[in-house]
Scaffold this motif. Structure first.
Motif, PDB file in Angstrom:
ATOM      1  N   VAL A 150      54.941  29.728  48.713  1.00 32.25           N
ATOM      2  CA  VAL A 150      53.479  29.634  48.603  1.00 32.25           C
ATOM      3  C   VAL A 150      52.839  29.655  49.988  1.00 32.25           C
ATOM      4  CG1 VAL A 150      51.558  28.350  47.610  1.00 32.25           C
ATOM      5  CG2 VAL A 150      53.749  28.345  46.456  1.00 32.25           C
TER       6      VAL A 150
ATOM      7  N   LEU B  28      41.657  22.466  42.499  1.00 37.56           N
ATOM      8  CA  LEU B  28      42.211  23.472  41.593  1.00 37.56           C
ATOM      9  C   LEU B  28      41.908  23.143  40.138  1.00 37.56           C
ATOM     10  CD1 LEU B  28      45.652  23.947  43.386  1.00 37.56           C
ATOM     11  CD2 LEU B  28      43.757  25.584  43.334  1.00 37.56           C
ATOM     12  N   ALA B  29      41.992  21.858  39.796  1.00 38.53           N
ATOM     13  CA  ALA B  29      41.767  21.458  38.398  1.00 38.53           C
ATOM     14  C   ALA B  29      40.333  21.754  37.984  1.00 38.53           C
ATOM     15  CB  ALA B  29      42.090  19.975  38.216  1.00 38.53           C
TER      16      ALA B  29
ATOM     17  N   VAL C  62      40.156  25.302  36.727  1.00 39.71           N
ATOM     18  CA  VAL C  62      41.274  25.775  35.912  1.00 39.71           C
ATOM     19  C   VAL C  62      40.826  26.570  34.681  1.00 39.71           C
ATOM     20  CG1 VAL C  62      41.717  23.876  34.292  1.00 39.71           C
ATOM     21  CG2 VAL C  62      43.626  24.981  35.485  1.00 39.71           C
ATOM     22  N   GLY C  63      39.608  26.282  34.203  1.00 39.24           N
ATOM     23  CA  GLY C  63      39.125  26.993  33.019  1.00 39.24           C
ATOM     24  C   GLY C  63      38.527  28.365  33.335  1.00 39.24           C
TER      25      GLY C  63
ATOM     26  N   ARG D  17      46.337  25.875  47.121  1.00 39.91           N
ATOM     27  CA  ARG D  17      47.629  26.032  46.433  1.00 39.91           C
ATOM     28  C   ARG D  17      48.778  25.739  47.387  1.00 39.91           C
ATOM     29  NH1 ARG D  17      47.020  27.428  41.518  1.00 39.91           N
ATOM     30  NH2 ARG D  17      45.061  28.334  40.823  1.00 39.91           N
TER      31      ARG D  17
ATOM     32  N   HIS E 206      39.920  31.000  34.833  1.00 39.39           N
ATOM     33  CA  HIS E 206      40.802  32.170  34.862  1.00 39.39           C
ATOM     34  C   HIS E 206      41.870  32.026  33.786  1.00 39.39           C
ATOM     35  CE1 HIS E 206      42.580  29.166  37.676  1.00 39.39           C
ATOM     36  NE2 HIS E 206      43.662  29.454  36.982  1.00 39.39           N
ATOM     37  N   GLY E 207      42.532  33.139  33.468  1.00 38.02           N
ATOM     38  CA  GLY E 207      43.646  33.089  32.520  1.00 38.02           C
ATOM     39  C   GLY E 207      44.912  32.763  33.267  1.00 38.02           C
ATOM     40  N   GLU E 208      45.617  33.823  33.696  1.00 38.18           N
ATOM     41  CA  GLU E 208      46.813  33.610  34.508  1.00 38.18           C
ATOM     42  C   GLU E 208      46.430  33.613  35.987  1.00 38.18           C
ATOM     43  OE1 GLU E 208      49.706  36.597  33.551  1.00 38.18           O
ATOM     44  OE2 GLU E 208      49.850  35.987  31.456  1.00 38.18           O
ATOM     45  N   VAL E 209      47.266  32.979  36.806  1.00 39.33           N
ATOM     46  CA  VAL E 209      47.097  33.072  38.257  1.00 39.33           C
ATOM     47  C   VAL E 209      47.877  34.310  38.710  1.00 39.33           C
ATOM     48  CG1 VAL E 209      47.581  31.974  40.473  1.00 39.33           C
ATOM     49  CG2 VAL E 209      46.910  30.580  38.496  1.00 39.33           C
ATOM     50  N   ASP E 210      47.157  35.288  39.256  1.00 43.20           N
ATOM     51  CA  ASP E 210      47.840  36.512  39.692  1.00 43.20           C
ATOM     52  C   ASP E 210      47.871  36.552  41.216  1.00 43.20           C
ATOM     53  OD1 ASP E 210      48.999  38.931  40.021  1.00 43.20           O
ATOM     54  OD2 ASP E 210      47.499  40.076  38.905  1.00 43.20           O
ATOM     55  N   PRO E 211      49.056  36.422  41.806  1.00 40.52           N
ATOM     56  CA  PRO E 211      49.123  36.301  43.263  1.00 40.52           C
ATOM     57  C   PRO E 211      48.948  37.622  44.008  1.00 40.52           C
ATOM     58  CG  PRO E 211      51.331  36.199  42.337  1.00 40.52           C
ATOM     59  CD  PRO E 211      50.371  36.276  41.173  1.00 40.52           C
ATOM     60  N   LEU E 212      49.043  38.750  43.309  1.00 40.31           N
ATOM     61  CA  LEU E 212      48.969  40.031  44.019  1.00 40.31           C
ATOM     62  C   LEU E 212      47.557  40.610  43.929  1.00 40.31           C
ATOM     63  CD1 LEU E 212      52.325  41.682  42.942  1.00 40.31           C
ATOM     64  CD2 LEU E 212      51.814  40.300  44.946  1.00 40.31           C
ATOM     65  N   PRO E 213      47.097  41.234  45.012  1.00 38.80           N
ATOM     66  CA  PRO E 213      45.746  41.793  44.980  1.00 38.80           C
ATOM     67  C   PRO E 213      45.652  42.995  44.036  1.00 38.80           C
ATOM     68  CG  PRO E 213      46.850  42.368  47.040  1.00 38.80           C
ATOM     69  CD  PRO E 213      47.752  41.431  46.312  1.00 38.80           C
TER      70      PRO E 213
END
Lengths: 391, 387
Positions: free
Chosen positions: B290, B373-374, B377-378, B318, B380-387
């Motif tokens: 991370v 972060l909490a 949290v509502g 994060r 977004h759906g998934e956390v996507d680390p790639l641009p």
């Protein structure tokens, strides 16, 4: 250092995403999204859809249907599949026996089995574990005694997942009891319709029938079904288990379930206009899990992006360990979101309660297996301590 | 996608490692250095300046090297590995970062030039009693008169605030949010009380009483977002420093398990200990992933200007959360697996635990970042680390 995928890899990702979300039948993807058990027919139909497109067994040799993709592309393929709720190709076929036959089998065996294995025309079962040989697999006792041009097998295998559907079973058997335990093991392919093979269901704590005992009583197997050399089976098993560890961290699927869990939390009212997702403790738990999953996903990417020389990346051993812990932790979160509704696991279609909530406890209980199979997480810790830390 | 450092970045890391080994290869030297004032080694600081490290992230026109967050991360990891007490994070990344983001061209040339050459140590006086890691100022206020600007109020704790040759100060400006100012050490009404922090670092109470100050950049601009952006960048640098420290805390621990004997056998024969070391490795690698990722997110966003950036803020939180968890886990277990020896100041590993604890609380601990972060949290759906 570079964060973006190359243009080619990004295009590949889009191509995979499009295929999985449009070509794989919706009833199958709905069942996965709803965390329901798939029927045999659905598993077969899904794999054949992939195989028809040439993407069921990309990691096999090109001659037998493989694609010669980079480790990163294989990872993208696997992640996008899980993300789209597509069940991965049956592991016993695609990840286990297929690569063993392709690597150690003879020409006849490859021609006889590989195409059917890729297309799931043959459903393979795994005959490794025994009642007294779990983590200490090499102490297995099922014997195979050479008798002319046959082997005669006697003994018992257990934890045979989906063995009730199995056409063939690949077995580790003891062919030489007089030597060091690892040196007397062979790898045999057995037709499960052979006389003397008995499959008995084992009922699990989630109430389901997923695993079996398989008994062998004077089962005669043609000697031509021996893979590789006699008494070299342990080498092939280690090769197989090494492959198993790589794909065993289900990052994409766990991420998807966590995203679903947020929607489920949002559907549970807790007061006037508020839902469970507004509860600070729930939100913090979700956020912490999202971060842990991010760390896992990035670690998997580090492993695949920088393992071009073919050597396993040292961090790969943490993937199985952490991947299964997080898979379990997310299933525990969903169970807690369901709360009292989780008790209704046996309810039928007339139930007033949501599907996901009714499935939450069986899934939670079922997934306790994840930290046990594929080399238990204690075995993983042993590997990390020994091979990485030198302890 | 590539998580590895290129040849130049590796060479930079090796050069810094070699330089620091001259001072701190022997842990006893580090101990002696932090026992004396100013709490770091001026010679080592000068050598870092010669190598260009003190001007690393600044533009060449201001005396810097024009490098980016990845290079800053490489240096921070090396400093973390030996617990080097030199104020790279406080002076270069934080105070220098604020000057680079908000100063006029003239200020940048003068202040960053002196920082890069080693002539001047900067401190960022921002934290205030009663405030927890916020990007704004309230306790120190700025006032403008015919003679110019003055500041009044108290900043504490200010890392390296007593030794600093120039203070970069945030202050509440009536009607325009948080402003930034430069204060000279000899300014009237300035009182600085320096002290040791538990990890051997230095901090100070810095009090202003109608103290003359020069606005950094254009006066009357709300700089809250600028400070937030610099804090997020510094959080990512601090994660890199912690990564270096965690790496050595773990290798020291596994080395000790192999050599220390009890009951006539090495400690490494006890599975209850080796399994715990394996879990430390898992924490380390997760934190590394991370941290490297957040460093790349920052590098990709650095072209977009110095102000707060949503993706960078998210990545910083994060990384900080992951490193907070890992730092506590590794730090605590390093002491426990060693036993009593790790409680002593003479043996190195306890100091790693101590410094990880300090880094955790410098710019926002795990709980702080989890709350950030909490709250989102509502969204977004998934956390996507790639641009």
């Amino acid at each position: 250092m570079q964060l973006e995928l190359s243009a080619e890899d990004a295009a590949f990702r889009d191509e995979m995403r499009a295929f999985f979300t449009t070509e794989v039948p919706e009833d199958i993807r709905d069942a996965v999204a709803g965390r329901r058990e798939l029927t045999k027919e659905q598993v077969v139909r899904s794999q054949r859809t992939l195989n028809a497109a040439g993407i069921a067994v990309p990691h096999w040799p090109v001659e037998w249907g493989g694609r010669d993709w980079s480790a990163l592309r294989r990872h993208i393929w696997h992640e996008e599949m899980q993300r789209a709720c597509v069940p991965p190709p049956l592991a016993f076929n695609a990840s286990m026996v297929g690569p063993v036959i392709a690597t150690f089998g003879n020409r006849e065996q490859k021609e006889r089995f590989l195409a059917k294995t890729a297309n799931l025309d043959i459903w393979w079962s795994q005959g490794f574990s025994e009642p007294d040989a779990g983590s200490d697999l090499a102490s297995l006792r099922t014997t195979a005694v050479r008798d002319g041009d046959h082997y005669v097998i006697n003994g018992q295998k257990t934890w045979t997942t989906l063995g009730q559907h199995g056409d063939w079973i690949f077995c580790l058997v003891r062919t030489d009891p007089t030597v060091k335990k690892q040196a007397g093991i062979s790898f045999l392919l057995v037709d499960m319709t052979s006389p003397g093979v008995t499959v008995r269901p084992i009922e699990l704590i989630d109430g389901g029938h997923e695993v079996n005992e398989v008994w062998f009583s004077d089962v005669r197997v043609p000697a031509e079904n021996l893979v590789g050399e006699e008494n070299k089976g342990w080498d092939y098993a280690k090769f197989l288990l090494g492959n198993e560890r790589v794909g065993v961290a289900p990052v994409g699927a766990t991420k998807r379930v966590l995203a679903q869990a947020k929607e489920w939390a949002r559907s549970v009212p807790t007061g006037e206009g508020t839902t469970l997702l507004d509860d600070p403790l729930t939100a913090a738990r979700v956020a912490e899990l999202e971060n842990q999953l991010l760390a896992l996903e990035l670690t998997a990417l580090r492993v695949v992006a920088n393992s071009a020389d073919g050597k396993p990346h040292p961090a790969s051993s943490v993937l199985k360990l952490r991947g299964t812990e997080l898979q379990q932790a997310v299933s525990e979160l969903v169970l807690d979101l369901a709360g009292p509704d989780s008790l209704a696991s046996g309810a039928g279609d007339s139930s007033a309660l949501a599907d996901w909530a009714r499935r939450s406890a069986p899934v939670y209980l079922n997934l306790r297996k994840a930290s046990i199979y594929g080399g238990s997480n204690e075995v993983q810790r042993q590997i990390i301590a020994r091979t990485i830390l030198g302890l | 996608m590539d998580f590895t450092h290129d040849d130049e970045q590796q060479a930079l890391g090796e050069a810094v490692r070699g330089l620091l080994a001259r001072s701190y290869a022997d842990f006893e030297n580090r101990r002696r250095t932090v026992a004396d004032e100013p709490g770091f080694d001026e010679k080592t600081w000068a050598r870092l300046a010669e190598m260009g490290v003190l001007g690393l992230p600044f533009a060449e026109e201001y005396g810097g090297m024009g490098a980016g967050p990845v290079e800053v991360g490489v240096v921070a990891q090396e400093l973390g590995r030996v617990l080097a007490p030199e104020p790279f994070l406080a002076s270069v990344v934080l105070a220098g970062g604020v000057v680079a983001a908000a100063g006029t061209a003239q200020q940048k040339a003068a202040v960053l030039g002196d920082l890069a050459s080693g002539a001047s140590v900067l401190a960022f006086a921002h934290a205030e009693p009663g405030a927890r890691w916020v990007p704004s100022a309230a306790g120190v206020t700025a006032a403008e008169s015919a003679d110019g600007w003055t500041l009044s109020g108290v900043k504490e704790p200010v890392p390296h605030g007593a030794r600093a040759d120039l203070l970069v100060v945030s202050a509440a400006v009536p009607g325009s949010g948080t402003g930034l100012f430069l204060v000279s050490p000899g300014a009237t009404g300035l009182a600085r009380d320096g002290y040791r922090t538990f990890d051997g670092g230095r901090a100070a109470r810095v009090a202003f009483d109608a103290t003359p100050a020069v606005p950094l950049g254009e006066a009357g601009t709300d700089r809250t977002s600028t400070v937030a952006g610099v804090l997020d960048g510094a959080r990512i640098a601090a994660c890199n420093e912690a990564l270096g420290a965690m790496e050595v805390a773990l290798s020291t621990t596994s080395g000790y398990l192999k050599t220390r004997k009890q009951f006539g056998v090495p400690l490494s024969t006890f599975q209850s200990l080796t399994f715990r070391a394996a879990d430390m490795y898992v924490s380390l690698e997760m934190a590394r992933s991370v941290t490297l990722w957040a460093t790349m997110v920052l590098a990709a966003a650095s072209d977009g200007g110095p102000d707060e950036n949503r993706e960078v803020a998210d990545a910083a939180s994060r990384a900080a959360l992951q490193v907070s968890r890992a730092g506590r886990h590794i730090g605590q277990e390093a002491v426990q697996l060693h036993g009593g020896i790790a409680m002593t100041a003479e043996y190195s590993v306890g100091s790693y635990t101590s410094h990880l604890t300090a880094l955790d609380h410098l710019l926002g601990d795990g709980g702080f970042h989890l709350a950030r972060l909490a709250a989102a949290v509502g969204g977004h759906g998934e956390v996507d680390p790639l641009p």
